[in-house]
Design a protein around this motif. Structure first.
Motif, PDB file in Angstrom:
ATOM      1  N   ALA A   8       0.833  -1.208   0.000  1.00 23.00           N
ATOM      2  CA  ALA A   8       0.000   0.000   0.000  1.00 23.00           C
ATOM      3  C   ALA A   8       0.866   1.256   0.000  1.00 23.00           C
ATOM      4  O   ALA A   8       0.568   2.224  -0.706  1.00 23.00           O
ATOM      5  N   GLN A   9       1.947   1.254   0.760  1.00 18.22           N
ATOM      6  CA  GLN A   9       2.856   2.401   0.766  1.00 18.22           C
ATOM      7  C   GLN A   9       3.519   2.576  -0.591  1.00 18.22           C
ATOM      8  O   GLN A   9       3.578   3.691  -1.119  1.00 18.22           O
ATOM      9  N   LEU A  10       3.999   1.480  -1.148  1.00 23.19           N
ATOM     10  CA  LEU A  10       4.698   1.535  -2.434  1.00 23.19           C
ATOM     11  C   LEU A  10       3.789   2.024  -3.560  1.00 23.19           C
ATOM     12  O   LEU A  10       4.225   2.762  -4.444  1.00 23.19           O
ATOM     13  N   LYS A  14       6.088   7.951  -5.468  1.00 19.90           N
ATOM     14  CA  LYS A  14       6.550   8.319  -6.802  1.00 19.90           C
ATOM     15  C   LYS A  14       7.564   7.292  -7.267  1.00 19.90           C
ATOM     16  O   LYS A  14       8.098   6.524  -6.466  1.00 19.90           O
ATOM     17  N   PHE A  15       7.871   7.286  -8.554  1.00 21.25           N
ATOM     18  CA  PHE A  15       8.750   6.271  -9.132  1.00 21.25           C
ATOM     19  C   PHE A  15      10.142   6.242  -8.507  1.00 21.25           C
ATOM     20  O   PHE A  15      10.787   5.209  -8.465  1.00 21.25           O
ATOM     21  N   ASP A  16      10.630   7.372  -8.009  1.00 23.12           N
ATOM     22  CA  ASP A  16      11.990   7.415  -7.469  1.00 23.12           C
ATOM     23  C   ASP A  16      12.039   7.320  -5.946  1.00 23.12           C
ATOM     24  O   ASP A  16      13.086   7.487  -5.344  1.00 23.12           O
ATOM     25  N   GLU A  41      20.259  -3.130  -1.852  1.00 19.11           N
ATOM     26  CA  GLU A  41      20.802  -3.401  -0.526  1.00 19.11           C
ATOM     27  C   GLU A  41      21.717  -2.260  -0.114  1.00 19.11           C
ATOM     28  O   GLU A  41      22.626  -1.886  -0.837  1.00 19.11           O
ATOM     29  N   ASP A  42      21.439  -1.729   1.063  1.00 21.30           N
ATOM     30  CA  ASP A  42      22.228  -0.621   1.603  1.00 21.30           C
ATOM     31  C   ASP A  42      22.581  -0.970   3.052  1.00 21.30           C
ATOM     32  O   ASP A  42      21.814  -0.681   3.971  1.00 21.30           O
ATOM     33  N   GLY A  43      23.710  -1.635   3.241  1.00 18.10           N
ATOM     34  CA  GLY A  43      24.097  -2.073   4.584  1.00 18.10           C
ATOM     35  C   GLY A  43      23.133  -3.126   5.097  1.00 18.10           C
ATOM     36  O   GLY A  43      22.964  -4.169   4.469  1.00 18.10           O
ATOM     37  N   ASN A  44      22.499  -2.840   6.215  1.00 19.09           N
ATOM     38  CA  ASN A  44      21.531  -3.763   6.805  1.00 19.09           C
ATOM     39  C   ASN A  44      20.095  -3.432   6.421  1.00 19.09           C
ATOM     40  O   ASN A  44      19.154  -3.838   7.097  1.00 19.09           O
ATOM     41  N   THR A  45      19.938  -2.695   5.339  1.00 14.59           N
ATOM     42  CA  THR A  45      18.611  -2.244   4.911  1.00 14.59           C
ATOM     43  C   THR A  45      18.357  -2.644   3.467  1.00 14.59           C
ATOM     44  O   THR A  45      19.260  -2.638   2.637  1.00 14.59           O
ATOM     45  N   TRP A  46      17.114  -3.012   3.189  1.00 17.91           N
ATOM     46  CA  TRP A  46      16.649  -3.183   1.814  1.00 17.91           C
ATOM     47  C   TRP A  46      15.868  -1.931   1.442  1.00 17.91           C
ATOM     48  O   TRP A  46      14.997  -1.483   2.204  1.00 17.91           O
ATOM     49  N   LYS A  47      16.145  -1.367   0.314  1.00 19.55           N
ATOM     50  CA  LYS A  47      15.358  -0.264  -0.226  1.00 19.55           C
ATOM     51  C   LYS A  47      14.521  -0.862  -1.346  1.00 19.55           C
ATOM     52  O   LYS A  47      15.057  -1.352  -2.331  1.00 19.55           O
ATOM     53  N   LEU A  48      13.218  -0.834  -1.181  1.00 17.04           N
ATOM     54  CA  LEU A  48      12.297  -1.444  -2.135  1.00 17.04           C
ATOM     55  C   LEU A  48      11.709  -0.378  -3.048  1.00 17.04           C
ATOM     56  O   LEU A  48      11.107   0.592  -2.582  1.00 17.04           O
ATOM     57  N   PHE A  49      11.887  -0.560  -4.339  1.00 14.41           N
ATOM     58  CA  PHE A  49      11.335   0.328  -5.356  1.00 14.41           C
ATOM     59  C   PHE A  49      10.322  -0.463  -6.177  1.00 14.41           C
ATOM     60  O   PHE A  49      10.561  -1.618  -6.519  1.00 14.41           O
ATOM     61  N   MET A  50       9.197   0.158  -6.506  1.00 17.02           N
ATOM     62  CA  MET A  50       8.187  -0.496  -7.341  1.00 17.02           C
ATOM     63  C   MET A  50       8.150   0.196  -8.701  1.00 17.02           C
ATOM     64  O   MET A  50       7.935   1.414  -8.782  1.00 17.02           O
ATOM     65  N   PRO A  51       8.358  -0.569  -9.778  1.00 16.27           N
ATOM     66  CA  PRO A  51       8.273   0.019 -11.122  1.00 16.27           C
ATOM     67  C   PRO A  51       6.875   0.604 -11.390  1.00 16.27           C
ATOM     68  O   PRO A  51       5.865   0.080 -10.904  1.00 16.27           O
ATOM     69  N   ASP A  52       6.832   1.679 -12.156  1.00 12.95           N
ATOM     70  CA  ASP A  52       5.563   2.338 -12.462  1.00 12.95           C
ATOM     71  C   ASP A  52       4.552   1.409 -13.125  1.00 12.95           C
ATOM     72  O   ASP A  52       3.359   1.502 -12.851  1.00 12.95           O
ATOM     73  N   CYS A  53       5.010   0.523 -14.003  1.00 10.46           N
ATOM     74  CA  CYS A  53       4.070  -0.358 -14.696  1.00 10.46           C
ATOM     75  C   CYS A  53       3.348  -1.277 -13.707  1.00 10.46           C
ATOM     76  O   CYS A  53       2.146  -1.525 -13.846  1.00 10.46           O
TER      77      CYS A  53
END
Length: 72
Positions: A8-10, A14-16, A41-53
């Motif tokens: 829901a957050q993702l 916005k795309f970036d 992957e950034d250290g002990n963190t996952w950064k999750l990005f969702m493609p616009d499509c």
């Protein structure tokens, strides 16, 4: 954190923009396994990005289902 809340957050970002979650190499998220997100992957963190499509399809699907539910 509950994956449904993450999705829901993702959907509303916005795309970036991304959602950050603690990294867990033993247990990947279902959304990672089915390729709904791109993970950085950034250290002990996952950064999750969702493609616009994917975001567009999920947003349209959930909005139509909510509309169907309200009309019932």
């Amino acid at each position: 954190m509950d994956e449904q809340k993450l999705i829901a957050q993702l959907i509303n970002l916005k795309f970036d923009e991304c959602v950050e979650v603690p990294r867990n190499n033993e247990k990947h998220l279902m959304m990672q396994k089915v390729h709904l997100v791109v993970t950085y992957e950034d250290g002990n963190t996952w950064k999750l990005f969702m493609p616009d499509c994917i975001r567009t399809i999920l947003r349209d699907t959930t909005e139509s289902q909510i509309g169907d539910y309200r009309e019932a």
